[in-house]
Design a protein around this motif. Structure first.
Motif, PDB file in Angstrom:
ATOM      1  N   ALA A   1       0.732  -1.164  -0.039  1.00  0.00           N
ATOM      2  CA  ALA A   1      -0.046  -0.180   0.083  1.00  0.00           C
ATOM      3  C   ALA A   1       0.927   1.329  -0.024  1.00  0.00           C
ATOM      4  O   ALA A   1       0.605   2.289  -0.889  1.00  0.00           O
ATOM      5  CB  ALA A   1      -0.943   0.020   1.120  1.00  0.00           C
ATOM      6  N   MET A   2       2.007   1.289   0.814  1.00  0.00           N
ATOM      7  CA  MET A   2       2.802   2.367   0.919  1.00  0.00           C
ATOM      8  C   MET A   2       3.740   2.543  -0.446  1.00  0.00           C
ATOM      9  O   MET A   2       3.703   4.035  -1.036  1.00  0.00           O
ATOM     10  CB  MET A   2       3.680   2.333   2.025  1.00  0.00           C
ATOM     11  N   ALA A   3       4.003   1.358  -1.247  1.00  0.00           N
ATOM     12  CA  ALA A   3       4.621   1.528  -2.511  1.00  0.00           C
ATOM     13  C   ALA A   3       3.589   2.191  -3.388  1.00  0.00           C
ATOM     14  O   ALA A   3       4.181   3.354  -4.097  1.00  0.00           O
ATOM     15  CB  ALA A   3       5.158   0.305  -2.915  1.00  0.00           C
ATOM     16  N   ILE A   4       2.296   1.779  -3.592  1.00  0.00           N
ATOM     17  CA  ILE A   4       1.488   2.487  -4.588  1.00  0.00           C
ATOM     18  C   ILE A   4       1.207   3.881  -4.085  1.00  0.00           C
ATOM     19  O   ILE A   4       0.865   4.659  -5.010  1.00  0.00           O
ATOM     20  CB  ILE A   4       0.212   1.440  -4.874  1.00  0.00           C
ATOM     21  N   GLY A   5       0.948   3.944  -2.656  1.00  0.00           N
ATOM     22  CA  GLY A   5       0.872   5.396  -2.409  1.00  0.00           C
ATOM     23  C   GLY A   5       1.693   6.419  -2.707  1.00  0.00           C
ATOM     24  O   GLY A   5       1.553   7.495  -2.999  1.00  0.00           O
ATOM     25  N   LEU A   6       2.952   5.819  -2.905  1.00  0.00           N
ATOM     26  CA  LEU A   6       4.123   6.727  -3.313  1.00  0.00           C
ATOM     27  C   LEU A   6       3.930   7.286  -4.553  1.00  0.00           C
ATOM     28  O   LEU A   6       4.215   8.297  -5.212  1.00  0.00           O
ATOM     29  CB  LEU A   6       5.418   5.988  -3.090  1.00  0.00           C
ATOM     30  N   VAL A   7       3.353   6.428  -5.507  1.00  0.00           N
ATOM     31  CA  VAL A   7       3.132   6.581  -6.880  1.00  0.00           C
ATOM     32  C   VAL A   7       1.976   7.895  -6.930  1.00  0.00           C
ATOM     33  O   VAL A   7       2.078   8.819  -7.559  1.00  0.00           O
ATOM     34  CB  VAL A   7       2.693   5.317  -7.356  1.00  0.00           C
ATOM     35  N   ALA A   8       0.794   7.492  -6.033  1.00  0.00           N
ATOM     36  CA  ALA A   8      -0.027   8.604  -6.073  1.00  0.00           C
ATOM     37  C   ALA A   8       0.473   9.878  -5.682  1.00  0.00           C
ATOM     38  O   ALA A   8      -0.014  10.995  -5.974  1.00  0.00           O
ATOM     39  CB  ALA A   8      -1.251   8.116  -4.947  1.00  0.00           C
ATOM     40  N   LEU A   9       1.480   9.965  -4.732  1.00  0.00           N
ATOM     41  CA  LEU A   9       1.870  11.093  -4.044  1.00  0.00           C
ATOM     42  C   LEU A   9       2.834  11.712  -5.163  1.00  0.00           C
ATOM     43  O   LEU A   9       2.550  13.046  -5.480  1.00  0.00           O
ATOM     44  CB  LEU A   9       2.845  10.725  -3.161  1.00  0.00           C
ATOM     45  N   VAL A  10       3.664  11.070  -6.051  1.00  0.00           N
ATOM     46  CA  VAL A  10       4.307  11.817  -7.130  1.00  0.00           C
ATOM     47  C   VAL A  10       3.219  12.291  -8.129  1.00  0.00           C
ATOM     48  O   VAL A  10       3.574  13.404  -8.721  1.00  0.00           O
ATOM     49  CB  VAL A  10       5.179  10.718  -7.884  1.00  0.00           C
ATOM     50  N   LEU A  11       2.139  11.594  -8.428  1.00  0.00           N
ATOM     51  CA  LEU A  11       1.126  12.049  -9.412  1.00  0.00           C
ATOM     52  C   LEU A  11       0.615  13.394  -8.929  1.00  0.00           C
ATOM     53  O   LEU A  11       0.425  14.410  -9.610  1.00  0.00           O
ATOM     54  CB  LEU A  11      -0.088  11.035  -9.606  1.00  0.00           C
TER      55      LEU A  11
ATOM     56  N   HIS B   1      -4.470   9.073  -9.302  1.00  0.00           N
ATOM     57  CA  HIS B   1      -4.123   9.670  -7.738  1.00  0.00           C
ATOM     58  C   HIS B   1      -5.353   9.249  -6.753  1.00  0.00           C
ATOM     59  O   HIS B   1      -5.183   8.749  -5.718  1.00  0.00           O
ATOM     60  CB  HIS B   1      -3.927  11.038  -7.870  1.00  0.00           C
ATOM     61  N   GLY B   2      -6.459   9.864  -7.135  1.00  0.00           N
ATOM     62  CA  GLY B   2      -7.701   9.777  -6.335  1.00  0.00           C
ATOM     63  C   GLY B   2      -8.069   8.255  -6.263  1.00  0.00           C
ATOM     64  O   GLY B   2      -8.282   7.847  -5.021  1.00  0.00           O
ATOM     65  N   MET B   3      -8.060   7.262  -7.260  1.00  0.00           N
ATOM     66  CA  MET B   3      -8.520   5.883  -6.902  1.00  0.00           C
ATOM     67  C   MET B   3      -7.381   5.257  -5.932  1.00  0.00           C
ATOM     68  O   MET B   3      -7.629   4.577  -5.097  1.00  0.00           O
ATOM     69  CB  MET B   3      -8.408   5.267  -8.339  1.00  0.00           C
TER      70      MET B   3
END
Ligand code: HEM
Ligand SMILES: [Cu+2]
Lengths: 234, 600
Positions: free
Chosen positions: B53-63, B92-94
């Motif tokens: 979850a944190m790894a994919i959250g990082l993607v959302a953060l960069v977005l 990002h939202g999803m």
């Protein structure tokens, strides 16, 4: 969305009733010591599995209640053209009921310790369930032959969607039933199969019930019934 | 590869594996792979969920960085055109809502804490639990693959509203939308497997003496949220299947007859508003699916770090349950401008405002718990306090937006973006951080560095306000949400440009600070101060394990027995300022135990 709300109201009522019995009115800060009922003191796997199945059935119920809600919402618009029900659906319904019945006899036989009866019931249930799925496919073919294509109009699409969702759940149940049957063929004792058969039977009855509701809906009996009630009231 | 040792053959259950007779049979990992990769131990699964979850959250953060850069400096990034902006917004939202928050709270915290806090050895269906994580991982990978398919990920907005979600000219219409829908369906299937575990373990796995009303509020929050998710996610599932049919098989569930760039699209008779109902039937409960675990965790953090029992425990439990039930009848407050029957608006505004009552009650109880407490400003406590402030803030704007007359002009403006980031973005994230600082010592046996933690807290907390507070003002001015660029617009004053730059700088700083947190996580694993078994001197069971980190099976030979509720802090007359749940108390059956006479 009225149906899903009714469904949820039932779930909430059950949940609150249960919470009440579990002592939601207790004042935990006033009592020390070992109090209350202890699920862990009775770690019987049977109970855990049954509760698990009950929760799963609530999820399945929610899925179908939502699908039906969507169906009703769309069907209430003026341009709805209902599908002509293929006659084979009635046969299929009978077959599914037989399947439920067979599994129930298997369950009762397992409770009695009657290995022969259990085996017969189990195999009959599996065969009739497969037959039901084949029958549903035939119903699709029949509709297709008559020109009721999936994409023709929303009523058709809903018909295919609802039968497919239900069929997928029957197929999933068949996988579980297949596992029990396989273990039976490998020589597992009746006592070891009792729980598995019982769970399958519960699931089967639930799917039969859901199918009856869906059928009533697709044939618009439910609508007629509601209309009759309304007339009686006014 | 997976190794399950059972005394007897396992009977089949539709969709699950069960045990027959005797104690819960633990599976015994035989190799490194079954111990750390395909593990059935809830603690390992929790860590897997958390890290993914944190790894994919990082993607959302960069977005979010990329979006903010575009909003402040339009055209700065040449590759970022309007299509990309929409794709980034959507992903990002999803990701934030579903793949980060839901997965981390329920899959992460739920898996780790439920068995430990209840005195169980593991979840009730460990194999299914393992499967849950792997299905989640596939869902995440599929979601990410959206970036690489022809046409890129979908740009429909996280609400995926049809008809535009599947019409030509919407970015990602080719493959992106399909990948997104399938990924969501997988997520829901995986979650259902895990959710069955969480619920059944709470119902059936509690140790002796752990009555429902002795469960820590963390468990109440996670339990109620799981029940809600199990009932609400099917709405998204059905909606996804139907939209997939529309996109792939040409049905018209949601697609009306429509003309796209001069051509008649091959659809007729669908109802777009039907999707909105299904989506928000899931979407609003989703807000509470991430909020209720946060409520629960915050209650425990506050009680522990203020050394005081939680104020109004019973009311807190009831409030959680009532909020859970009510949140199923408010969904259409997201649809005031959708063209639905205006009469509904009144009904849904009323239910929305009613839900504020139990929510406000919880806030009062937190404040009253703090009142005259022996507050330790530890890092978890700071984050918990940050949550309360932020949640009040977001809750208040929610009260405004719940009213039809206020919502209609503010709908689809930055005010809404500010509101939901406060209430369901920043607030739960603060709790996640607080929870990680709080339980990291149990997970690893070492403390996170508190100095880094405090820097992390202050920058994140103040920075979040720097980003989202001005956004309310932009919304009131009428700046719309989901706009790639504003250009020269009469009603937007020049100060907006300056503010946008300010917010973007803040977003970059806040984002960068999260790297400090990740560094802290990694560094403390080796170099953190040794924590011991119960560094916060807390009462709940997870801190009373014989080993830290807890061994496989959690407890030694004997399961703990629970004698009291979870909040015996600063009990008058007790030897210490906390009495763990498994310490026998004054009781007719057990005379002469550590709590002195007249303890209460
Ligand atoms: C560093 C923190 C964050 C920043 C800087 C940020 C920034 C943004 C921006 C700029 C937008 C697009 C606004 C627009 O043009 O309409 C947005 C949308 C959104 N964000 Fe965030 N965000 C952050 C964290 C979060 C978190 C933690 C959540 C979790 C709930 C979240 C959920 C959403 C959602 C649901 C949308 C709407 C997407 C859509 O309109 O389809 N964000 N965010
Ligand atoms: Cu809402």
């Amino acid at each position: 969305m009225s149906l899903i709300l009714i469904f949820l109201a039932v779930v909430v009522a059950i949940a609150f009733g249960w919470l009440w019995r579990q002592g939601i009115l207790a004042k935990p800060w006033l009592e020390t010591g070992v109090v209350g009922r202890f699920p862990a003191a009775d770690p019987s796997g049977a109970r855990v599995a049954k509760v698990g199945l009950a929760v799963f059935l609530a999820v399945v119920g929610s899925l179908f209640a939502l699908t039906v809600s969507a169906y009703l919402m769309r069907a209430s618009l003026g341009d709805w053209e209902a599908v002509r029900m293929p006659g084979i659906l009635w046969v299929n319904t009978g077959v599914l009921a037989l399947s439920s019945l067979a599994l129930e006899t298997a369950r009762l036989a397992a409770v009695r310790g009657d290995a022969e009866g259990m085996r017969a019931g189990l195999l009959a249930a599996g065969a009739t369930a497969v037959l039901f799925l084949v029958g549903q496919l035939l119903a699709w073919r029949q509709l297709h032959a008559e020109g009721y294509y999936l994409a023709t109009n929303p009523a058709n699409a809903f018909f295919y969607l609802i039968t497919a969702l239900h069929g997928a759940h029957v197929a999933g149940g068949l996988a579980a039933l297949g596992r029990v049957t396989w273990r039976m063929e490998r020589g597992a004792a009746v006592a070891q199969l009792r729980l598995g058969i019982g769970l399958c039977a519960t699931y089967w009855h639930a799917l039969l019930l859901i199918w009856l509701v869906l059928l009533g809906l697709l044939t618009n009996w439910v609508g007629d019934f509601v209309a009759v009630c309304r007339q009686l009231l006014t | 590869m997976v190794d399950v040792t059972h005394g007897e053959p396992v009977p089949g259950v539709p969709g699950s594996a069960a045990h027959e007779g005797g104690e819960l049979d633990l599976y015994h990992p035989k190799s490194w792979v079954t111990k750390y990769v395909f593990s059935q131990d809830a603690k390992v699964i929790a860590i897997q969920y958390g890290l993914t979850a944190m790894a994919i959250g990082l993607v959302a953060l960069v977005l979010s960085w990329l979006m903010r850069l575009q909003l402040a400096f339009p055209g700065l990034l040449p590759f970022l055109d309007a299509d990309h902006y929409y794709q980034f917004i959507t992903m990002h939202g999803m990701i934030m809502v579903v793949y980060l928050l839901t997965a981390l709270f329920l899959g992460g915290f739920g898996n780790y804490l439920i068995p430990l806090m209840l005195g169980a050895r593991d979840m009730m269906f460990p194999y299914l639990n393992m499967l849950s994580y792997w299905v989640y991982l596939v869902a995440v990978l599929l979601l990410v693959s959206g970036f690489f398919v022809p046409g890129g990920p979908t740009g429909a907005g996280w609400t995926l509203y049809p008809p535009q979600a599947i019409l030509a000219n919407t970015p990602g219409q080719q493959w992106g939308i399909i990948v997104m829908l399938v990924s969501l369906m997988l997520f829901i299937i995986g979650f259902t497997m895990g959710g069955l575990n969480y619920v059944v373990t709470v119902l059936q796995g509690r140790t002796r003496g752990m009555t429902l009303m002795r469960m820590p509020l963390t468990i109440w929050g996670i339990f109620t949220a799981t029940v809600m998710a199990l009932l609400a996610f099917p709405a998204l599932f059905v909606g996804s299947v139907m939209m997939l049919f529309d996109r792939g098989l040409g049905t018209s569930f949601f697609m009306p007859a429509i003309v796209v760039t001069g051509e008649q699209a091959p659809y007729a008779g669908g109802s777009p508003i039907l999707f909105q109902h299904l989506f928000w039937f899931f979407g609003h409960p989703e807000v509470y699916i991430v909020a209720l675990p946060a409520f629960g965790i915050v209650s425990d953090l506050i009680s522990t770090h203020a050394r005081k029992n939680i104020f109004g425990y019973r009311m807190m439990v009831w409030a959680i349950v009532i909020i859970g039930a009510l949140s199923f009848v408010v969904w259409a407050h997201h649809m005031y401008v959708s063209g639905m029957n205006p009469g509904f608006g009144f009904f849904f505004a009323t239910t929305t405002l009613i839900i504020a009552v139990p929510t406000a009650l919880k806030v009062y109880n937190w404040v009253l718990t703090l009142w005259r407490g022996d507050i330790h400003f530890t890092v978890p406590m700071l984050f918990a306090l940050g949550f309360i402030v932020t949640f009040i803030n977001g809750g208040l704007t929610g009260l405004f937006l719940g009213n039809v007359v206020v919502d209609v002009p503010l709908s689809d403006t930055m005010f809404v973006v500010a509101h939901f980031h406060m209430v369901m973005g920043v607030a739960p994230i603060l709790v996640i951080f607080g929870g990680l600082y709080h339980w990291y010592p149990k997970i690893t046996g070492r403390m996170l560095n508190p100095t880094l933690g405090k820097i992390h807290f202050w920058i994140t907390f103040l920075g979040a306000y720097a980003i989202f507070f001005p956004m309310h003002y932009l919304g009131l001015l009428g700046v719309p949400r989901r706009y790639y660029e504003m250009g020269e617009t009469a009603f937007v004053p020049h100060s907006v440009v300056t503010l946008n730059i300010f917010m973007t700088v803040a977003a970059l700083v806040v984002g960068a600070t999260q790297m400090l947190f990740l560094f802290n996580l990694a560094w403390s694993l080796r170099h953190g101060r040794a924590a011991g078994g119960n560094p916060w001197r807390a009462t709940t069971l997870e801190w009373q394990t014989p080993e830290t980190p807890p061994a496989h099976g959690n407890w030694g030979a004997e399961l703990p027995v629970v004698y009291r509720w979870a909040y015996d802090y600063s009990v008058p007359g007790a030897a210490e300022d906390f009495v763990p749940q498994n310490v026998p108390g004054r009781d007719p059956d057990m005379p002469g135990h550590p709590v002195a006479e007249g303890a209460r």
